[in-house]
Design an enzyme around this catalytic site. Structure first.
Site, PDB file in Angstrom:
ATOM      1  N   HIS A 109       0.861  -1.193   0.000  1.00 18.94           N
ATOM      2  CA  HIS A 109       0.000   0.000   0.000  1.00 18.94           C
ATOM      3  C   HIS A 109       0.894   1.239   0.000  1.00 18.94           C
ATOM      4  O   HIS A 109       1.319   1.729   1.039  1.00 18.94           O
ATOM      5  CB  HIS A 109      -0.934  -0.011   1.210  1.00 18.94           C
ATOM      6  CG  HIS A 109      -2.035   1.004   1.127  1.00 18.94           C
ATOM      7  ND1 HIS A 109      -3.380   0.666   1.244  1.00 18.94           N
ATOM      8  CD2 HIS A 109      -2.015   2.338   0.912  1.00 18.94           C
ATOM      9  CE1 HIS A 109      -4.119   1.764   1.105  1.00 18.94           C
ATOM     10  NE2 HIS A 109      -3.306   2.796   0.921  1.00 18.94           N
ATOM     11  N   HIS A 123       1.348   4.847  -2.294  1.00 16.06           N
ATOM     12  CA  HIS A 123       0.807   5.714  -3.359  1.00 16.06           C
ATOM     13  C   HIS A 123       1.927   6.415  -4.135  1.00 16.06           C
ATOM     14  O   HIS A 123       2.827   6.997  -3.514  1.00 16.06           O
ATOM     15  CB  HIS A 123      -0.096   6.790  -2.756  1.00 16.06           C
ATOM     16  CG  HIS A 123      -1.391   6.257  -2.213  1.00 16.06           C
ATOM     17  ND1 HIS A 123      -2.559   6.258  -2.945  1.00 16.06           N
ATOM     18  CD2 HIS A 123      -1.707   5.711  -1.010  1.00 16.06           C
ATOM     19  CE1 HIS A 123      -3.542   5.742  -2.215  1.00 16.06           C
ATOM     20  NE2 HIS A 123      -3.054   5.393  -1.033  1.00 16.06           N
ATOM     21  N   ASP A 156       1.721   9.234  -5.934  1.00 16.91           N
ATOM     22  CA  ASP A 156       1.733  10.679  -5.681  1.00 16.91           C
ATOM     23  C   ASP A 156       1.998  11.001  -4.211  1.00 16.91           C
ATOM     24  O   ASP A 156       2.070  12.166  -3.833  1.00 16.91           O
ATOM     25  CB  ASP A 156       0.431  11.339  -6.168  1.00 16.91           C
ATOM     26  CG  ASP A 156      -0.806  10.719  -5.559  1.00 16.91           C
ATOM     27  OD1 ASP A 156      -0.702   9.607  -4.993  1.00 16.91           O
ATOM     28  OD2 ASP A 156      -1.887  11.328  -5.638  1.00 16.91           O
ATOM     29  N   GLY A 165      -9.575   8.081  -2.333  1.00 17.65           N
ATOM     30  CA  GLY A 165     -10.236   9.375  -2.191  1.00 17.65           C
ATOM     31  C   GLY A 165     -11.180   9.336  -1.003  1.00 17.65           C
ATOM     32  O   GLY A 165     -11.093   8.430  -0.183  1.00 17.65           O
ATOM     33  N   HIS A 167      -9.775   0.753  -0.533  1.00 13.92           N
ATOM     34  CA  HIS A 167      -9.577   1.560   0.677  1.00 13.92           C
ATOM     35  C   HIS A 167     -10.874   1.473   1.498  1.00 13.92           C
ATOM     36  O   HIS A 167     -11.931   1.888   1.026  1.00 13.92           O
ATOM     37  CB  HIS A 167      -9.365   3.030   0.317  1.00 13.92           C
ATOM     38  CG  HIS A 167      -7.953   3.401   0.008  1.00 13.92           C
ATOM     39  ND1 HIS A 167      -7.386   3.192  -1.213  1.00 13.92           N
ATOM     40  CD2 HIS A 167      -7.003   4.008   0.779  1.00 13.92           C
ATOM     41  CE1 HIS A 167      -6.134   3.653  -1.197  1.00 13.92           C
ATOM     42  NE2 HIS A 167      -5.868   4.149  -0.005  1.00 13.92           N
ATOM     43  N   GLU A 205     -10.845   3.165   6.963  1.00 15.07           N
ATOM     44  CA  GLU A 205      -9.845   4.190   7.301  1.00 15.07           C
ATOM     45  C   GLU A 205     -10.590   5.439   7.778  1.00 15.07           C
ATOM     46  O   GLU A 205     -10.553   5.790   8.941  1.00 15.07           O
ATOM     47  CB  GLU A 205      -8.964   4.509   6.078  1.00 15.07           C
ATOM     48  CG  GLU A 205      -7.910   5.576   6.364  1.00 15.07           C
ATOM     49  CD  GLU A 205      -7.182   6.066   5.103  1.00 15.07           C
ATOM     50  OE1 GLU A 205      -7.744   5.942   3.991  1.00 15.07           O
ATOM     51  OE2 GLU A 205      -6.068   6.600   5.245  1.00 15.07           O
ATOM     52  N   ASP A 226       1.735   3.808   3.008  1.00 10.17           N
ATOM     53  CA  ASP A 226       0.696   4.698   2.486  1.00 10.17           C
ATOM     54  C   ASP A 226       1.315   5.838   1.678  1.00 10.17           C
ATOM     55  O   ASP A 226       1.347   5.778   0.465  1.00 10.17           O
ATOM     56  CB  ASP A 226      -0.216   5.214   3.613  1.00 10.17           C
ATOM     57  CG  ASP A 226      -1.590   5.622   3.096  1.00 10.17           C
ATOM     58  OD1 ASP A 226      -1.923   5.269   1.944  1.00 10.17           O
ATOM     59  OD2 ASP A 226      -2.340   6.296   3.838  1.00 10.17           O
TER      60      ASP A 226
HETATM   61 ZN   LIG Z   1      -3.961   4.789   0.815  1.00  8.06          ZN
END
Ligand SMILES: [Zn+2]
Length: 371
Positions: A25, A27, A29, A186, A213, A216, A313
């Protein structure tokens, strides 16, 4: 035990960074080097809040620690702004892979949302190909540097937009050309997986692996929807599954817990949880349990037999690495090498790879931890 400036620790005589790891996991960006942001921004005439990599790194950490989701999200506006060209995407993907390799990662999955990289006229296909180009360059560079690594793409749709069906088609299209899975990301609260049922139906009909996702920024209903509507094989974080556990009694190490049906299903079916300690703390995902890492239900879930994995993350926002996340867990819960090896076995087993390749990862981990 102490964590050095690079987030590394020496455990039982071995550097944690040198041990083989799997990153699920992570990302794209959320993992852009500050120095790269400054250079790419300069090339496109974009203003950045700080002019040196060090100060910009500190800016990310400050925004991410602010407790404000709005401030936190501003950091992604900056990283995605420099990833609107093929050059930008390729470079960021290449460095993403090289940084993982340097951290001892042998297999990684990079998640990112192609629809967020169209501002300067690229097509969805061009973005996926630019990222794939960067991944392959990164793998080659890592090989040359003596750290073998493989990275697959998790093509991600944004849950608050309506392009998920198109993005699912894109992911399936690139199945044997870099894409290994699909995700939605998102704002979770108010945007359940059920909103994207059409995309998930298509993915299921094509037997294409999905992680979602969930658990969370929203609770059990969101996890339920990820499993039922999304048919998720893994949960992106999933940490709030712990809301379905009722601790009845705790005496020393002995914990007596009553399971809800959902928690029992997730535990017994070994649905992997992509837990991300620092991020979960910063985004408030574990606020119900406390405000330090030692309050994270990670250890409770692990002790109860959930398939826990450790993740970063967003490395830039949390100024972290997989090594550092593991170091923080050792500090909080006194884990030893066997525990860390279990987390890597769990992640290898959860990878969106053919079973033969997962077994290879397991062998490499067992060999690396055999010290
Ligand atoms: Zn994430």
């Amino acid at each position: 035990m102490s964590i050095d400036a690079n987030g590394d620790v020496t455990i039982q005589g071995v550097s944690l960074r040198s041990l083989p790891k799997v990153s699920l996991h992570d990302h794209l960006d959320g993992a852009v080097r500050p120095a790269t942001i400054i250079e790419l921004a300069d090339a496109i005439g974009l203003e950045v809040p700080e002019s040196t990599p060090k100060a910009l790194g500190a800016w990310f950490a400050k925004k991410s620690d602010s407790g404000s989701l709005v401030e936190y999200l501003k950091t992604f506006d900056l990283t995605t702004a420099v990833m609107q060209t093929e050059e930008g995407l390729t470079r960021v993907a290449r460095e993403f892979v090289q940084d993982l390799a340097k951290d001892g990662v042998i297999y990684g999955e990079v998640r990112w949302a192609p629809e967020q990289h169209l501002a300067k006229g690229l097509t969805l296909e061009q973005t996926v190909e630019a990222v794939q180009q960067g991944i392959e360059e990164g793998e080659d560079a890592a090989d040359r540097a003596g750290h073998s690594i493989r990275v697959g793409q998790l093509i991600t749709a944004m849950r608050h937009t309506d392009r998920s069906r198109e993005i699912a088609e894109l992911a399936i299209d690139y199945r044997s050309r870099g894409a290994v899975g699909f995700d939605i990301a998102g704002p979770e609260d108010g945007f359940p997986a059920s909103d994207h049922r059409e995309a998930f139906d298509l993915l299921a009909e094509n037997f294409f692996p999905v992680t979602v996702h969930a658990g969370e920024a929203a609770g059990l209903a969101s996890i339920r929807s990820a499993l039922l509507d999304g048919r998720a094989l893994r949960l992106g974080h999933g940490v709030r599954i712990a809301e379905d556990l009722q601790v009845i009694q705790q005496e020393g190490d002995e914990v007596q817990v009553q399971f809800g049906d959902l928690a029992r299903w997730v535990r017994d079916r070994e649905i992997p949880l992509e837990l991300s300690p620092s991020s979960n703390l910063q985004t408030g995902a574990i606020a119900a349990w406390g405000n330090t890492l030692a309050d994270h239900p990670f250890d409770l879930l692990y002790q109860l037999g959930f398939a826990v994995t450790v993740n970063v993350d967003n490395r830039t926002m949390s100024a972290t690495s997989l090594t550092r996340e593991l170091s923080l867990l050792i500090e909080a819960f006194e884990y030893d090498l066997d525990d860390l090896e279990t987390f890597q076995f769990n992640a290898a087993a959860a990878a969106f790879l053919p079973v033969e390749e997962r077994e290879e990862l397991v062998e490499m981990i067992a060999e690396g931890f055999d010290i």
